[in-house]
Design a protein around this motif. Structure first.
Motif, PDB file in Angstrom:
ATOM      1  N   GLY A  81     -15.707 -15.684  13.096  1.00  0.00           N
ATOM      2  CA  GLY A  81     -17.138 -14.388  12.100  1.00  0.00           C
ATOM      3  C   GLY A  81     -16.865 -13.513  12.038  1.00  0.00           C
ATOM      4  O   GLY A  81     -17.442 -12.824  11.488  1.00  0.00           O
ATOM      5  N   VAL A  82     -15.661 -12.635  11.548  1.00  0.00           N
ATOM      6  CA  VAL A  82     -15.739 -11.230  11.679  1.00  0.00           C
ATOM      7  C   VAL A  82     -15.248 -11.121   9.657  1.00  0.00           C
ATOM      8  O   VAL A  82     -15.366 -11.982   9.223  1.00  0.00           O
ATOM      9  CB  VAL A  82     -14.309 -11.191  11.857  1.00  0.00           C
ATOM     10  N   PRO A  83     -16.776 -10.151   9.833  1.00  0.00           N
ATOM     11  CA  PRO A  83     -16.756  -9.909   7.759  1.00  0.00           C
ATOM     12  C   PRO A  83     -16.467 -10.240   7.224  1.00  0.00           C
ATOM     13  O   PRO A  83     -14.577  -9.310   7.829  1.00  0.00           O
ATOM     14  CB  PRO A  83     -17.721  -8.505   8.404  1.00  0.00           C
ATOM     15  N   LYS A  84     -15.840 -10.437   5.995  1.00  0.00           N
ATOM     16  CA  LYS A  84     -15.085 -10.990   4.635  1.00  0.00           C
ATOM     17  C   LYS A  84     -14.342  -9.034   4.710  1.00  0.00           C
ATOM     18  O   LYS A  84     -12.871  -9.114   4.503  1.00  0.00           O
ATOM     19  CB  LYS A  84     -15.323 -11.010   4.396  1.00  0.00           C
ATOM     20  N   HIS A  85     -15.502  -7.635   4.902  1.00  0.00           N
ATOM     21  CA  HIS A  85     -14.925  -6.894   4.200  1.00  0.00           C
ATOM     22  C   HIS A  85     -13.871  -6.006   5.564  1.00  0.00           C
ATOM     23  O   HIS A  85     -12.864  -5.560   5.404  1.00  0.00           O
ATOM     24  CB  HIS A  85     -15.870  -5.527   4.118  1.00  0.00           C
ATOM     25  N   ARG A  86     -14.232  -6.447   6.810  1.00  0.00           N
ATOM     26  CA  ARG A  86     -13.488  -6.334   7.839  1.00  0.00           C
ATOM     27  C   ARG A  86     -12.221  -6.850   8.373  1.00  0.00           C
ATOM     28  O   ARG A  86     -11.421  -6.381   8.636  1.00  0.00           O
ATOM     29  CB  ARG A  86     -14.508  -6.474   9.082  1.00  0.00           C
ATOM     30  N   ILE A  87     -11.871  -7.814   7.989  1.00  0.00           N
ATOM     31  CA  ILE A  87     -10.970  -8.667   7.248  1.00  0.00           C
ATOM     32  C   ILE A  87      -9.338  -8.386   6.631  1.00  0.00           C
ATOM     33  O   ILE A  87      -8.474  -7.920   6.673  1.00  0.00           O
ATOM     34  CB  ILE A  87     -10.800 -10.259   7.643  1.00  0.00           C
ATOM     35  N   LEU A  88     -10.597  -8.235   5.482  1.00  0.00           N
ATOM     36  CA  LEU A  88      -9.549  -7.250   3.841  1.00  0.00           C
ATOM     37  C   LEU A  88      -9.095  -5.684   4.827  1.00  0.00           C
ATOM     38  O   LEU A  88      -7.992  -6.206   4.590  1.00  0.00           O
ATOM     39  CB  LEU A  88     -10.576  -7.875   3.257  1.00  0.00           C
ATOM     40  N   PHE A  89      -9.691  -4.887   4.639  1.00  0.00           N
ATOM     41  CA  PHE A  89      -9.254  -3.379   4.797  1.00  0.00           C
ATOM     42  C   PHE A  89      -8.575  -3.612   6.405  1.00  0.00           C
ATOM     43  O   PHE A  89      -7.820  -2.922   6.634  1.00  0.00           O
ATOM     44  CB  PHE A  89     -10.435  -2.825   4.654  1.00  0.00           C
ATOM     45  N   ASN A  90      -9.476  -3.943   7.597  1.00  0.00           N
ATOM     46  CA  ASN A  90      -8.658  -4.205   8.730  1.00  0.00           C
ATOM     47  C   ASN A  90      -7.295  -3.999   9.393  1.00  0.00           C
ATOM     48  O   ASN A  90      -6.782  -3.720  10.070  1.00  0.00           O
ATOM     49  CB  ASN A  90      -9.494  -3.876   9.788  1.00  0.00           C
ATOM     50  N   HIS A  91      -7.175  -5.789   8.643  1.00  0.00           N
ATOM     51  CA  HIS A  91      -6.228  -6.500   9.294  1.00  0.00           C
ATOM     52  C   HIS A  91      -5.335  -6.862   7.675  1.00  0.00           C
ATOM     53  O   HIS A  91      -4.203  -6.430   7.986  1.00  0.00           O
ATOM     54  CB  HIS A  91      -6.651  -7.999   9.489  1.00  0.00           C
ATOM     55  N   LEU A  92      -6.041  -7.729   6.268  1.00  0.00           N
ATOM     56  CA  LEU A  92      -5.050  -8.240   5.379  1.00  0.00           C
ATOM     57  C   LEU A  92      -4.192  -6.431   4.870  1.00  0.00           C
ATOM     58  O   LEU A  92      -2.793  -6.416   4.344  1.00  0.00           O
ATOM     59  CB  LEU A  92      -5.731  -8.726   4.844  1.00  0.00           C
ATOM     60  N   LEU A  93      -5.339  -5.799   4.495  1.00  0.00           N
ATOM     61  CA  LEU A  93      -4.819  -4.203   3.246  1.00  0.00           C
ATOM     62  C   LEU A  93      -3.587  -3.764   4.709  1.00  0.00           C
ATOM     63  O   LEU A  93      -2.423  -3.438   3.468  1.00  0.00           O
ATOM     64  CB  LEU A  93      -6.017  -3.675   2.906  1.00  0.00           C
ATOM     65  N   ARG A  94      -3.585  -4.079   5.839  1.00  0.00           N
ATOM     66  CA  ARG A  94      -2.729  -2.474   5.871  1.00  0.00           C
ATOM     67  C   ARG A  94      -1.219  -3.085   6.431  1.00  0.00           C
ATOM     68  O   ARG A  94      -0.383  -2.489   6.080  1.00  0.00           O
ATOM     69  CB  ARG A  94      -3.718  -2.387   8.229  1.00  0.00           C
ATOM     70  N   ASN A  95      -1.680  -4.606   6.778  1.00  0.00           N
ATOM     71  CA  ASN A  95      -0.470  -5.321   6.935  1.00  0.00           C
ATOM     72  C   ASN A  95       0.490  -5.665   5.893  1.00  0.00           C
ATOM     73  O   ASN A  95       1.995  -5.161   5.972  1.00  0.00           O
ATOM     74  CB  ASN A  95      -0.117  -6.555   7.092  1.00  0.00           C
ATOM     75  N   VAL A  96       0.330  -5.619   4.080  1.00  0.00           N
ATOM     76  CA  VAL A  96       0.410  -6.135   3.240  1.00  0.00           C
ATOM     77  C   VAL A  96       1.131  -4.518   2.981  1.00  0.00           C
ATOM     78  O   VAL A  96       1.979  -4.105   2.373  1.00  0.00           O
ATOM     79  CB  VAL A  96      -0.586  -6.033   2.130  1.00  0.00           C
ATOM     80  N   MET A  97       0.334  -3.394   3.088  1.00  0.00           N
ATOM     81  CA  MET A  97       0.721  -1.750   2.237  1.00  0.00           C
ATOM     82  C   MET A  97       2.012  -1.295   3.273  1.00  0.00           C
ATOM     83  O   MET A  97       2.505  -1.072   2.414  1.00  0.00           O
ATOM     84  CB  MET A  97      -0.830  -0.745   2.375  1.00  0.00           C
ATOM     85  N   ALA A  98       1.603  -2.394   4.432  1.00  0.00           N
ATOM     86  CA  ALA A  98       3.667  -1.463   4.715  1.00  0.00           C
ATOM     87  C   ALA A  98       4.472  -2.006   4.566  1.00  0.00           C
ATOM     88  O   ALA A  98       5.960  -1.592   4.014  1.00  0.00           O
ATOM     89  CB  ALA A  98       3.503  -2.238   6.344  1.00  0.00           C
ATOM     90  N   SER A  99       4.765  -2.959   3.863  1.00  0.00           N
ATOM     91  CA  SER A  99       5.881  -3.514   2.699  1.00  0.00           C
ATOM     92  C   SER A  99       6.057  -2.882   1.458  1.00  0.00           C
ATOM     93  O   SER A  99       6.994  -3.170   1.370  1.00  0.00           O
ATOM     94  CB  SER A  99       5.410  -4.997   3.079  1.00  0.00           C
ATOM     95  N   TYR A 100       4.293  -2.976   1.048  1.00  0.00           N
ATOM     96  CA  TYR A 100       3.867  -2.757  -0.271  1.00  0.00           C
ATOM     97  C   TYR A 100       4.957  -1.234  -0.318  1.00  0.00           C
ATOM     98  O   TYR A 100       6.023  -0.720  -1.718  1.00  0.00           O
ATOM     99  CB  TYR A 100       2.694  -2.348  -0.603  1.00  0.00           C
ATOM    100  N   ILE A 101       4.166  -0.079   0.509  1.00  0.00           N
ATOM    101  CA  ILE A 101       5.095   1.217   0.489  1.00  0.00           C
ATOM    102  C   ILE A 101       6.287   1.328   0.331  1.00  0.00           C
ATOM    103  O   ILE A 101       7.568   2.059   0.035  1.00  0.00           O
ATOM    104  CB  ILE A 101       4.975   1.858   1.554  1.00  0.00           C
ATOM    105  N   THR A 102       6.539   0.585   1.479  1.00  0.00           N
ATOM    106  CA  THR A 102       8.633   0.284   1.545  1.00  0.00           C
ATOM    107  C   THR A 102       9.266   0.198   0.160  1.00  0.00           C
ATOM    108  O   THR A 102       9.783   0.792  -0.513  1.00  0.00           O
ATOM    109  CB  THR A 102       8.644  -1.136   2.639  1.00  0.00           C
ATOM    110  N   LEU A 103       8.586  -0.725  -0.652  1.00  0.00           N
ATOM    111  CA  LEU A 103       9.154  -1.741  -2.180  1.00  0.00           C
ATOM    112  C   LEU A 103       9.423  -0.153  -3.170  1.00  0.00           C
ATOM    113  O   LEU A 103      10.198  -0.393  -3.674  1.00  0.00           O
ATOM    114  CB  LEU A 103       8.504  -2.241  -2.243  1.00  0.00           C
ATOM    115  N   ILE A 104       7.737   0.501  -3.044  1.00  0.00           N
ATOM    116  CA  ILE A 104       7.986   1.528  -3.882  1.00  0.00           C
ATOM    117  C   ILE A 104       8.334   2.279  -3.989  1.00  0.00           C
ATOM    118  O   ILE A 104       9.481   2.882  -4.429  1.00  0.00           O
ATOM    119  CB  ILE A 104       6.295   1.952  -4.146  1.00  0.00           C
ATOM    120  N   ALA A 105       8.890   2.864  -1.896  1.00  0.00           N
ATOM    121  CA  ALA A 105       9.801   4.134  -2.116  1.00  0.00           C
ATOM    122  C   ALA A 105      11.326   3.713  -2.271  1.00  0.00           C
ATOM    123  O   ALA A 105      11.708   4.512  -2.828  1.00  0.00           O
ATOM    124  CB  ALA A 105      10.094   4.138  -0.351  1.00  0.00           C
TER     125      ALA A 105
END
Length: 295
Positions: A229-253
């Motif tokens: 029952g973790v709130p959707k916004h916490r799942i999105l910003f605290n977990h999902l976005l953080r993990n996606v950004m790691a790969s995404y920043i590498t690709l952009i670089a």
């Protein structure tokens, strides 16, 4: 461990050195064997009026009468001494010509990279969170379409629509005559070249984000978080976005060079005074020194 790291670094350095000499030599040879006369870069149409004796003397003074291998050796020596030579067409040091153009290229390139990062993240998340919907299918197909369309064709279509038909945006240059230094005028001149590069690359990066988000949504930690029952916004910003950004920043670089290269091609189409435009002109007018410096 240290030995392995040292070997890895040495391998990278060797690859860089080999790539530099291979590409510079290939570019140098191709530039010189292409049909054309470098005197036209210096004198324009007046080159036809120069006598054969004067042409021979000028070519000798420029060192163009030497065998190509000797010319390449001279260029390498000058290059490692920080001397890129004098541009035939502009009669200025190549370094000065390119430094003047580099600011314009970086202005266009940085704006393009930042906007692609922002919008590809938004579109990628939007498509992933609505996977299989009509919106998702339309955006994916549009992104694929613009990625596959040749940049020069898209540029011509946009010029036809926004410059020729509507008259809203300028089709070339960086300022209107008399408006040098006007930031808004510069922005207007940058919109079309930016839009071509932006549309051509947005689909690729947004699809990457979409696929990565869909992949992450299936991971156990997110399924568990939802079940607790973790709130959707916490799942999105605290977990999902953080993990996606790691790969995404590498690709952009690792894609920065590719994005800037895409800008260089578009610059020549819009007569945008960046490095790409000068490289195109150098190839057109057989300005060997400027062509080598730009590459």
């Amino acid at each position: 461990m240290i030995i392995c790291k040292t070997k890895g670094i040495m391998k990278i350095l060797v690859n860089i050195v080999v790539s530099f000499f291979s590409l510079s030599f290939f570019t140098f040879i191709m530039a010189h064997i292409m049909p054309g006369d470098p005197l036209y870069a210096m004198f324009g149409e007046s080159a036809e009026k120069i006598s054969s004796v004067q042409k021979t003397r000028i070519i000798e003074n420029m060192g163009l009468n030497k065998p190509l291998l000797y010319q390449y050796k001279d260029w390498l020596v000058n290059f490692f001494h920080g001397n890129l030579g004098i541009s035939f067409k502009y009669n200025l040091p190549v370094k000065d010509v390119l430094m003047k153009a580099l600011g314009n290229t970086l202005f266009l390139g940085i704006i393009t990279i930042i906007t692609i990062m922002i919008f590809s993240l938004l579109l990628g998340f939007l498509c992933a969170l609505n996977e299989g919907s009509i919106l998702d299918k339309i955006l994916v197909k549009l992104g694929t379409f613009f990625y596959c369309v040749p940049g020069f064709w898209l540029a011509l279509v946009l010029v036809l629509i926004f410059s020729v038909k509507a008259g809203w945006l300028p089709s070339s240059g960086i300022y209107e005559m008399g408006n040098e230094g006007d930031l808004m005028d510069r922005v207007r001149h940058t919109i079309l070249p930016w839009l071509v590069v932006f549309l051509g690359h947005l689909g690729y990066y947004s699809n990457f984000v979409r696929d990565k988000v869909i992949e992450e949504l299936k991971e156990d930690y997110l399924v568990t978080a939802k079940a607790k029952g973790v709130p959707k916004h916490r799942i999105l910003f605290n977990h999902l976005l953080r993990n996606v950004m790691a790969s995404y920043i590498t690709l952009i670089a690792i894609s920065v060079n590719h994005l800037l290269s895409g800008s260089l091609v578009i610059e020549s189409i819009f007569s945008y005074p960046g490095v790409g435009k000068y490289i195109f002109e150098a190839a057109k007018y057989h300005d060997y020194t400027l062509l080598m410096g730009g590459n």
